[in-house]
Design a protein around this motif. Structure first.
Motif, PDB file in Angstrom:
ATOM      1  N   ARG A 189      39.387  -3.693 -21.783  1.00 12.55           N
ATOM      2  CA  ARG A 189      38.316  -4.540 -21.274  1.00 12.55           C
ATOM      3  C   ARG A 189      36.979  -4.081 -21.870  1.00 12.55           C
ATOM      4  O   ARG A 189      36.600  -2.924 -21.766  1.00 12.55           O
ATOM      5  N   GLY A 190      36.285  -4.969 -22.525  1.00 13.84           N
ATOM      6  CA  GLY A 190      34.994  -4.614 -23.100  1.00 13.84           C
ATOM      7  C   GLY A 190      35.119  -3.739 -24.336  1.00 13.84           C
ATOM      8  O   GLY A 190      34.141  -3.241 -24.859  1.00 13.84           O
ATOM      9  N   ASN A 191      36.336  -3.541 -24.805  1.00 12.78           N
ATOM     10  CA  ASN A 191      36.542  -2.654 -25.958  1.00 12.78           C
ATOM     11  C   ASN A 191      37.549  -3.300 -26.901  1.00 12.78           C
ATOM     12  O   ASN A 191      38.480  -2.658 -27.388  1.00 12.78           O
ATOM     13  N   THR A 192      37.382  -4.591 -27.115  1.00 16.26           N
ATOM     14  CA  THR A 192      38.375  -5.358 -27.862  1.00 16.26           C
ATOM     15  C   THR A 192      38.479  -4.965 -29.320  1.00 16.26           C
ATOM     16  O   THR A 192      39.457  -5.288 -29.984  1.00 16.26           O
ATOM     17  N   ASP A 237      33.996  -8.699 -15.485  1.00 13.81           N
ATOM     18  CA  ASP A 237      33.478  -9.725 -16.409  1.00 13.81           C
ATOM     19  C   ASP A 237      32.640  -9.084 -17.518  1.00 13.81           C
ATOM     20  O   ASP A 237      31.928  -8.109 -17.298  1.00 13.81           O
ATOM     21  N   ASN A 238      32.732  -9.669 -18.719  1.00 14.59           N
ATOM     22  CA  ASN A 238      31.945  -9.230 -19.865  1.00 14.59           C
ATOM     23  C   ASN A 238      30.759 -10.175 -20.083  1.00 14.59           C
ATOM     24  O   ASN A 238      30.894 -11.398 -19.946  1.00 14.59           O
ATOM     25  N   TYR A 239      29.614  -9.601 -20.455  1.00 17.79           N
ATOM     26  CA  TYR A 239      28.414 -10.396 -20.720  1.00 17.79           C
ATOM     27  C   TYR A 239      27.758  -9.896 -22.006  1.00 17.79           C
ATOM     28  O   TYR A 239      27.988  -8.763 -22.431  1.00 17.79           O
ATOM     29  N   TYR A 240      26.929 -10.759 -22.596  1.00 18.00           N
ATOM     30  CA  TYR A 240      26.129 -10.329 -23.746  1.00 18.00           C
ATOM     31  C   TYR A 240      24.802 -11.087 -23.715  1.00 18.00           C
ATOM     32  O   TYR A 240      24.698 -12.176 -23.142  1.00 18.00           O
ATOM     33  N   LYS A 241      23.802 -10.476 -24.326  1.00 14.77           N
ATOM     34  CA  LYS A 241      22.486 -11.103 -24.382  1.00 14.77           C
ATOM     35  C   LYS A 241      22.481 -12.191 -25.457  1.00 14.77           C
ATOM     36  O   LYS A 241      22.862 -11.929 -26.603  1.00 14.77           O
ATOM     37  N   VAL A 242      22.056 -13.346 -25.067  1.00 17.68           N
ATOM     38  CA  VAL A 242      22.045 -14.466 -26.005  1.00 17.68           C
ATOM     39  C   VAL A 242      21.172 -14.157 -27.210  1.00 17.68           C
ATOM     40  O   VAL A 242      21.530 -14.450 -28.359  1.00 17.68           O
ATOM     41  N   TYR A 243      20.039 -13.528 -26.963  1.00 15.21           N
ATOM     42  CA  TYR A 243      19.112 -13.240 -28.065  1.00 15.21           C
ATOM     43  C   TYR A 243      19.425 -11.909 -28.752  1.00 15.21           C
ATOM     44  O   TYR A 243      18.784 -11.552 -29.729  1.00 15.21           O
ATOM     45  N   LEU A 260      27.293  -1.002 -25.668  1.00 16.20           N
ATOM     46  CA  LEU A 260      28.020  -1.463 -24.489  1.00 16.20           C
ATOM     47  C   LEU A 260      27.567  -0.670 -23.274  1.00 16.20           C
ATOM     48  O   LEU A 260      27.485   0.559 -23.315  1.00 16.20           O
ATOM     49  N   TYR A 261      27.284  -1.398 -22.200  1.00 18.85           N
ATOM     50  CA  TYR A 261      26.909  -0.772 -20.941  1.00 18.85           C
ATOM     51  C   TYR A 261      27.926  -1.168 -19.869  1.00 18.85           C
ATOM     52  O   TYR A 261      28.622  -2.186 -19.994  1.00 18.85           O
ATOM     53  N   PHE A 262      27.959  -0.362 -18.820  1.00 21.80           N
ATOM     54  CA  PHE A 262      28.764  -0.727 -17.651  1.00 21.80           C
ATOM     55  C   PHE A 262      27.854  -0.670 -16.433  1.00 21.80           C
ATOM     56  O   PHE A 262      27.263   0.372 -16.132  1.00 21.80           O
ATOM     57  N   ILE A 263      27.708  -1.810 -15.755  1.00 21.49           N
ATOM     58  CA  ILE A 263      26.886  -1.867 -14.545  1.00 21.49           C
ATOM     59  C   ILE A 263      27.797  -1.627 -13.343  1.00 21.49           C
ATOM     60  O   ILE A 263      28.770  -2.364 -13.127  1.00 21.49           O
ATOM     61  N   LEU A 264      27.493  -0.595 -12.573  1.00 24.29           N
ATOM     62  CA  LEU A 264      28.280  -0.243 -11.404  1.00 24.29           C
ATOM     63  C   LEU A 264      27.514  -0.663 -10.162  1.00 24.29           C
ATOM     64  O   LEU A 264      26.442  -0.121  -9.867  1.00 24.29           O
ATOM     65  N   ASP A 265      28.033  -1.636  -9.464  1.00 24.58           N
ATOM     66  CA  ASP A 265      27.352  -2.182  -8.295  1.00 24.58           C
ATOM     67  C   ASP A 265      27.652  -1.316  -7.070  1.00 24.58           C
ATOM     68  O   ASP A 265      28.719  -1.422  -6.463  1.00 24.58           O
TER      69      ASP A 265
END
Length: 435
Positions: free
Chosen positions: A69-72, A125-131, A109-114
């Protein structure tokens, strides 16, 4: 093994596997899917440990690596560190960890821990900055990410320590499904269930099916791999006693690849199910031991001071000392009945396995404990209900001197003493686990 490991092997095992140091309730229902069971045990691990930043970093590493996950791009992770700078980049006040790879790459790559555990609907879920597509991140609840990471690490070790027919990538793909909120809905439950097609071995599948060809000559000269690419169908005779397969495949084509996919999925699901059942059984036996400890106050298990002279002589001279480090009899024990018991135990012990260490045998009233016998691991003691004959209600077998109870409790003793961990945790014993 240390003294604490001997007295509390299951607590030690849970600590070594997952870092669990406490106990709480864990209830699984018969209709829980594999997905739900995995999630419940992950949350149990989180609730019953004391965790620091390194624990969370290690769990995130396991969470990413064992599911890809996040490391494809298959890059190898060098380290994961808590990084306040990541909070600024992603504009969040949640704990953020930076993933550092062994190779140099501009992609971050970052991991946000809630830590508030409000992000279950985005777990994994994986996210990326559009810009800035070079900045990506994964989000996860603190509790599930920690528990999943611990479970995945141990589960992967068990998978790799056994010879598996299934490719590792297929195993990781299922681990991804088990830890993603996307697969929580009921429509995905079939992903975690065994199928009738997958329960067939290669030999069974080939024997029950036949290739679909217009001319038998089309099969001539074709090797095994070429034959596998030809569509097949189940023989009607093979489906007569298999309603589930008949309902799905009678008169329909079935490709070899379809069987192979189903077979591999069954192997994976069965492996994970057995693993989780074993883990749950450890928790249940821990609860059993904890309840025993609550019942067994120290003074209740000390040798009584005012023992009758006749009883003391029987205790001192008992031939059972060759099997037990200590023998204790209550004054209420029927000494004549004990003689019968002693002879029968000697006969039994000549046929039973013996552990390296002798334990303690106590015969006394257990009315307050509502049991005919107990083995208390923390005290390494077998205790049997053994009152005077007039006080003991005869059972259907006429056993009034505790032989059947002794056999049962000695079995518990051997369970703890013949191997490093209880033998009853093996798959062959899981149906008989203590409730």
């Amino acid at each position: 093994m240390s003294e604490d490991e001997i007295k509390h092997p299951l607590a030690t095992l849970m600590k070594q596997k997952y870092g669990v140091t406490k106990q709480s309730s864990l209830r699984l229902n018969s209709d829980d899917s594999l997905f739900v069971v995995f999630r419940k045990i992950a949350n149990y691990i989180y609730k019953n440990g004391e965790w620091n930043d390194q624990d969370y970093a290690d769990a995130i590493k396991s969470y990413l690596e064992n599911t890809d996950r996040g490391n494809t791009d298959k890059r190898e992770i060098a380290s994961i560190v808590k990084d306040p700078g990541g909070q600024q980049v992603l504009r969040t006040n949640r704990n953020t960890y930076t993933i550092n790879y062994k190779d140099e790459n501009s992609k971050k790559l970052y991991f946000i821990l809630d830590q508030d555990n409000k992000s279950w609907s985005h777990q994994g879920d994986n996210y990326y900055k559009v810009y800035d597509p070079n900045v990506t991140w994964v989000i996860g609840n603190q509790n599930y990410t920690l528990g999943y990471g611990k479970l995945l690490n141990d589960l992967m070790q068990e998978w790799q320590s056994t010879k598996q027919e299934v490719p590792l990538d297929e195993f990781k793909a299922q681990l991804y499904r088990l830890t993603s909120h996307k697969y929580a809905k009921k429509i995905w439950q079939t992903q975690f269930q065994e199928t009738a097609l997958g329960n067939l071995s290669y030999q069974e599948f080939m024997a029950m099916t036949e290739p679909i060809v217009e001319n038998e000559e089309d099969l001539l000269g074709k090797g095994p791999e070429e034959l596998k690419r030809i569509s097949r169908r189940f023989k009607a005779s093979a489906l007569q006693n298999n309603e589930q397969l008949a309902k799905q495949y009678l008169g329909r084509r079935v490709r070899f690849r379809s069987w192979q996919t189903a077979y591999e999925a069954n192997q994976i699901n069965r492996f994970i199910k057995n693993y989780l059942e074993k883990t749950y059984n450890i928790v249940r036996q821990q609860r059993y031991e904890r309840d025993l400890d609550k019942q067994t106050h120290a003074k209740s298990w000390e040798t009584k001071k005012n023992i009758d002279k006749a009883t003391q002589q029987i205790m001192d001279r008992s031939s059972l000392h060759q099997y037990f480090s200590k023998i204790e009899l209550d004054n209420d024990v029927d000494l004549k009945a004990f003689g019968y018991f002693e002879d029968e135990v000697k006969r039994l012990m000549s046929h039973m396995p013996l552990a390296n260490d002798k334990n303690i045998l106590r015969l006394r009233k257990l009315g307050n404990h509502r049991a005919l016998g107990m083995y208390v691991p923390s005290l390494d003691t077998i205790v049997l209900e053994f009152r005077k004959q007039s006080e003991v209600r005869k059972d259907s077998s006429g056993d009034t001197v505790g032989i059947s109870s002794f056999i049962h409790e000695y079995g518990h003793y051997l369970d703890y003493r013949l191997s490093k961990w209880p033998l009853s945790l093996e798959n062959n014993f899981k149906r008989w686990i203590i409730e």
